[in-house]
Each structure stands twice: as structure tokens, then as C-alpha cells.
Design an enzyme around this catalytic site. Structure first.
Site, PDB file in Angstrom:
ATOM      1  N   TYR A  95      14.038   1.944   2.093  1.00  0.00           N
ATOM      2  CA  TYR A  95      13.233   0.823   1.609  1.00  0.00           C
ATOM      3  C   TYR A  95      12.865   1.036   0.150  1.00  0.00           C
ATOM      4  O   TYR A  95      13.037   0.142  -0.692  1.00  0.00           O
ATOM      5  CB  TYR A  95      11.967   0.651   2.449  1.00  0.00           C
ATOM      6  CG  TYR A  95      11.052  -0.407   1.885  1.00  0.00           C
ATOM      7  CD1 TYR A  95      11.424  -1.745   1.913  1.00  0.00           C
ATOM      8  CD2 TYR A  95       9.829  -0.071   1.298  1.00  0.00           C
ATOM      9  CE1 TYR A  95      10.605  -2.730   1.370  1.00  0.00           C
ATOM     10  CE2 TYR A  95       9.006  -1.048   0.760  1.00  0.00           C
ATOM     11  CZ  TYR A  95       9.396  -2.371   0.789  1.00  0.00           C
ATOM     12  OH  TYR A  95       8.589  -3.338   0.240  1.00  0.00           O
ATOM     13  N   SER A 106       8.316  -3.662  -5.224  1.00  0.00           N
ATOM     14  CA  SER A 106       7.268  -2.939  -4.504  1.00  0.00           C
ATOM     15  C   SER A 106       6.931  -1.670  -5.267  1.00  0.00           C
ATOM     16  O   SER A 106       7.783  -1.117  -5.977  1.00  0.00           O
ATOM     17  CB  SER A 106       7.742  -2.571  -3.101  1.00  0.00           C
ATOM     18  OG  SER A 106       6.845  -1.669  -2.477  1.00  0.00           O
TER      19      SER A 106
END
Length: 255
Positions: A152, A139
Site C-alpha cells: 500500500y 497518502s
């Protein structure tokens, strides 16, 4: 000979889109997912196009992963590709307000689950050799911090570094390793992150023309079908509407 790809987290989002794209191209599929009804329905649908083997399991469960992979049917035992897609974000609150259980779940899924599938499938990918590919779904959060990304973002930074290090260890085997790093994408991923808050989900994508799961699947398919002598180390992509934020400055005088 038919190529086989192992896809984790195949019951929604990128994983489901990848399953459809590779099935369309005639690849055999090994699909994992936690939600039995969804996985069975997807396998039944795609089995009309290609050979499909479904595994109802959670990638966080090391024992279940070991057993499932050790007992893959012979027709699915020779792998050309692994798509490490299973992952999630939980919450977007500042760190002091976060639930430690959510942090642990993200670490267990995004890091440990990816480790399990990679290590357990490495012998099969190495046996295939030239042209085999490990595709890790990272990501942009692993590259650029933003408020609420904390754990995250940390897990996705791990994915990036792990992918690069894995490339070093696999040099000479013919096995390729790629890390795809998407930005704003519209999928069930965000609904899970926001605890099912549909209004917040809708607001996230309103007017943004975000990337769609099918876009990611097409990109992954392209990466995995490059000539065997080419390795796409990492590929970062965002919708045109998204860019990097400026540095934040606290002007309260309390810092």
C-alpha cells in the site's frame, strides 16, 4: 460556463464527500463507482443540485474505462478537473503473512487504475488548458513506512512520484497536478482494509479525533479553485493527534 469534474471511486469516503462538495458549488459531475445501487442513489440525489453522469465500472478495467470515457455525453465531455480518488488498502499484516492477491489488487487499483483515468482524460484536460487540475489522492504512507504498509505504501509512493513527473510533462499546457496526502482519516477505507472488522475499525479511531472525508473534500475543493497561475504540488495533512513514530529497534539479538 459550468465546470465539470470527473471523480473516481465516488460511492464512499473521500470520493462521495468530494461529489457532494462540488455539487454544492454547482460543478457538473462525472462519477464512477463499482457499486451500482450506491452510485445510482448518489447520482439521483445530487442531480437535484447539478448535472450528474454516473459510470458503473471498476477503474482496473482498462477496456471499460476506455469505452466509458470515449462515450461521455457532450454535456460532460469538457473537463476542468479530475480527482483520482479510487484506491484501497487490503490488510495490515506483515509482508510474510499477506495474500498476494491483495497485493495485486492494490497495485491494479492504486497504480494502474490511476494511470488509466489520467492518460485517457489528459486530452480533455489539456483542451481545457489554463486552470484544469488533476488531483491525485496519495497518502502519508507514501512518505513514511510503518509495519503493514508494504505494498500500500509503495503504491502511494508511486502516486507521489507520478504526480511530480506529470507536472514536468504538462508544463506549458496550463494543466495543474496536485497530490494530497492524508494521514489518519475515518472512512469506509479502513473497514475495507480490516475485512469488515468493526471492532478493529473502532479501535483505530478511538479518542483520536481523526480527519473526516468532508475535511478532505474541502481541502481538494480549495486546491482546485486556486488562481490558475498557482499549482499546489503536494499537500500533506494529519489530525493533530497523529505524529511520526520513532525508529523501531529490534533488541532480540537475532537481527
Amino acid at each position: 460556463m459550468t465546470s465539470t469534474v470527473f471523480i473516481t471511486g465516488a460511492t464512499s469516503g473521500f470520493g462521495e464527500a468530494c461529489a457532494r462538495r462540488f455539487a454544492e458549488a454547482g460543478w457538473s459531475l462525472v462519477l464512477t463507482g463499482r457499486r451500482q445501487e450506491r452510485l445510482e442513489a448518489l447520482c439521483a440525489e445530487l442531480s437535484q443540485q447539478t448535472e450528474v453522469h454516473g459510470l458503473v465500472l471498476d477503474v482496473r478495467d482498462r477496456k471499460a474505462m476506455e469505452e466509458a470515457i470515449a462515450n461521455l455525453p457532450p454535456a460532460f465531455a469538457k473537463l476542468r478537473g479530475l480527482i483520482n480518488n479510487a484506491g484501497l488498502a487490503l490488510g495490515a499484516d506483515p509482508a510474510p503473512k499477506c495474500d498476494l492477491d491483495d497485493w495485486e489488487t492494490m497495485v491494479d487499483t492504486n497504480i494502474k487504475g490511476l494511470m488509466y483515468s489520467t492518460r485517457l482524460l489528459l486530452p480533455r484536460l489539456i483542451a481545457h488548458g489554463r486552470g484544469a487540475t488533476i488531483l491525485n489522492v496519495g497518502s502519508v504512507a507514501g512518505n513514511y513506512p510503518y509495519p503493514g504498509s508494504h505494498v500500500y505504501g509503495g503504491t502511494k509512493a508511486f502516486v507521489g512520484q507520478f504526480s511530480l513527473s506529470l507536472r514536468c510533462d504538462l508544463q506549458g499546457t496550463g494543466v495543474r497536478v496536485s497530490n494530497i496526502e492524508p494521514g489518519l482519516c475515518e472512512s469506509e477505507f479502513s473497514l475495507v482494509r480490516f475485512g469488515g472488522d468493526q471492532a478493529r475499525y473502532d479501535a483505530t479511531y478511538a479518542g483520536a479525533e481523526p480527519i473526516q472525508p468532508q475535511d478532505i473534500a474541502e481541502t481538494i475543493f480549495w486546491i482546485m479553485n486556486q488562481p490558475a497561475h498557482i499549482n499546489i504540488n503536494s499537500l500533506e495533512l494529519m489530525p493533530v493527534s497523529q505524529a511520526w513514530a520513532g525508529f523501531s529497534i529490534d533488541r532480540s539479538g537475532k537481527a
